[in-house]
Scaffold this active site. Structure first.
Site, mmCIF file in Angstrom:
data_model
loop_
_atom_site.group_PDB
_atom_site.id
_atom_site.type_symbol
_atom_site.label_atom_id
_atom_site.label_comp_id
_atom_site.label_asym_id
_atom_site.label_seq_id
_atom_site.Cartn_x
_atom_site.Cartn_y
_atom_site.Cartn_z
ATOM 1 N N LYS A 67 45.282 51.204 29.737
ATOM 2 C CA LYS A 67 45.117 49.844 29.189
ATOM 3 C C LYS A 67 44.944 49.897 27.669
ATOM 4 C CE LYS A 67 43.364 48.138 33.550
ATOM 5 N NZ LYS A 67 42.220 47.877 34.429
ATOM 6 N N GLN A 86 35.966 47.273 34.026
ATOM 7 C CA GLN A 86 36.710 48.106 34.978
ATOM 8 C C GLN A 86 35.915 48.237 36.279
ATOM 9 O OE1 GLN A 86 39.882 49.342 34.456
ATOM 10 N NE2 GLN A 86 39.777 49.959 36.591
ATOM 11 N N ASP A 119 41.254 39.078 33.404
ATOM 12 C CA ASP A 119 41.536 39.615 34.742
ATOM 13 C C ASP A 119 41.711 38.482 35.761
ATOM 14 O OD1 ASP A 119 41.901 42.319 35.061
ATOM 15 O OD2 ASP A 119 39.761 42.803 35.138
#
Ligand code: NDP
Length: 292
Positions: free
Chosen positions: A53, A97, A120
């Site tokens: 990422k 995460q 997200d």
């Protein structure tokens, strides 16, 4: 039947060219898009995802900030980091995460992220907007799947889509998106009786279970579009999906490879969500129409 590949690497490259331009326009206006990535603990798979990422940020022209926190970080400490990032105008996207260590309540952390920075798409506000058919931030994997279908001009309208796996991050949102695009959607989970009877009806089959090669050619209708979300590391080190890829060749009309299908699209959509969040923040700051 000629089986065509839904190539996530090629599509990512194409989208990157477009979105790099939008990121650099923001940077030139003194407002570079910024993503903060928080990782707690030492999970090796998570470390690889985070590295990818951060690398994608550099490729897209997105400023990145990585916070590596020790395993013993408390929930209160993590919440303080999120609060600081929520208030930082240079940060437009916040990604925590997953999975988090067991002593931290994941829902509490997700709920604490400013919904306008929830790139997200996991915050309940964004989940609700998606369910109501007014999506703002769509979770990256489902968004990437829809881009792959669109790029191949596969129109879900009137088609029977079967989604195997009903998690909050993949199965449920991709089913909702397909429904909103006119598909008739069947969700399957681990309790489904006679899975093959359902998968054989699919015009579009999406498989996201984490069960290596769960779906083989016998379970698929001739000419179906097969989207494999699974990423499974076998004991010999090889990477396979939830679909037996080789057996799809000659049977499916389209199939996603693993790796190189859905995976790269997930990261690409994260970058796109971050640039969109930055554009929306810029529009708000300049009292222009909110582009989201
Ligand atoms: P979860 O474990 O959260 O959910 C799995 C889902 O699959 C559950 O709904 C479960 O059912 C269902 N399931 C499990 N076994 C079966 C079975 N035998 N038959 C039918 N349904 C079954 O997984 P995720 O959704 O997070 O991830 C799924 C896969 O996708 C994993 O391999 C993961 O690594 C991969 N992934 C890939 C991404 C990418 O970028 N390519 C991004 C995210 C995930 P139940 O609800 O009954 O438990």
């Amino acid at each position: 039947m000629d089986t065509r590949i839904l190539d996530g690497v090629a599509l990512s490259r194409k989208l990157r060219a477009e979105w790099q331009g939008r990121a650099s326009a923001l940077a030139q206006a003194g407002h570079p898009p910024g993503l903060a990535v928080l990782i707690v603990g030492q999970d090796p798979a998570s470390a690889v995802y985070v590295r990818n990422k951060i690398k994608a940020c550099a490729d897209f022209g997105v400023r990145s900030e990585q916070l590596e926190l020790p395993e013993q970080t408390t929930e209160a400490e993590l919440l303080r980091h999120i609060d600081r990032l929520n208030r930082d105008p240079a940060v437009h996207g916040i990604l925590v995460q997953l999975p988090l260590p067991k002593h931290i309540a994941t829902e509490k952390i997700i709920h604490a992220i400013d919904p306008a920075k929830d790139v997200d798409g996991f915050h309940p506000l964004n989940v609700g907007l998606l369910a109501a058919g007014q999506p703002r931030f769509v979770p990256c994997t489902p968004a990437g799947i829809m881009e792959l279908l669109d790029a191949a001009q596969i129109n879900p309208w009137g088609q029977h889509a079967v989604v195997v796996g009903a998690s909050n991050i993949v199965g449920k949102p991709v089913g909702l998106l397909l429904l909103q695009r006119g598909a008739t959607v069947t969700f399957c989970n681990s309790k489904t009786r006679d899975l093959a009877a359902h998968t054989r009806q699919a015009d579009i089959l999406v498989v996201a279970t984490g069960r290596p090669k769960l779906v083989n050619a016998d379970m698929v209708k001739e000419g179906a579009v097969v989207v494999d979300v699974g990423i499974n590391r076998l004991p010999d080190g090889s990477l396979v999906g939830d679909v037996d890829y080789q057996s799809m060749l000659g049977k499916a009309s389209y199939v996603t490879p693993v790796p190189g299908g859905v995976g790269p699209m997930t990261i690409t959509m994260l970058m796109i969500n971050t640039v969109r969040a930055a554009e929306a923040a810029y529009a708000r700051a300049h009292k222009a129409v909110n582009v989201l």
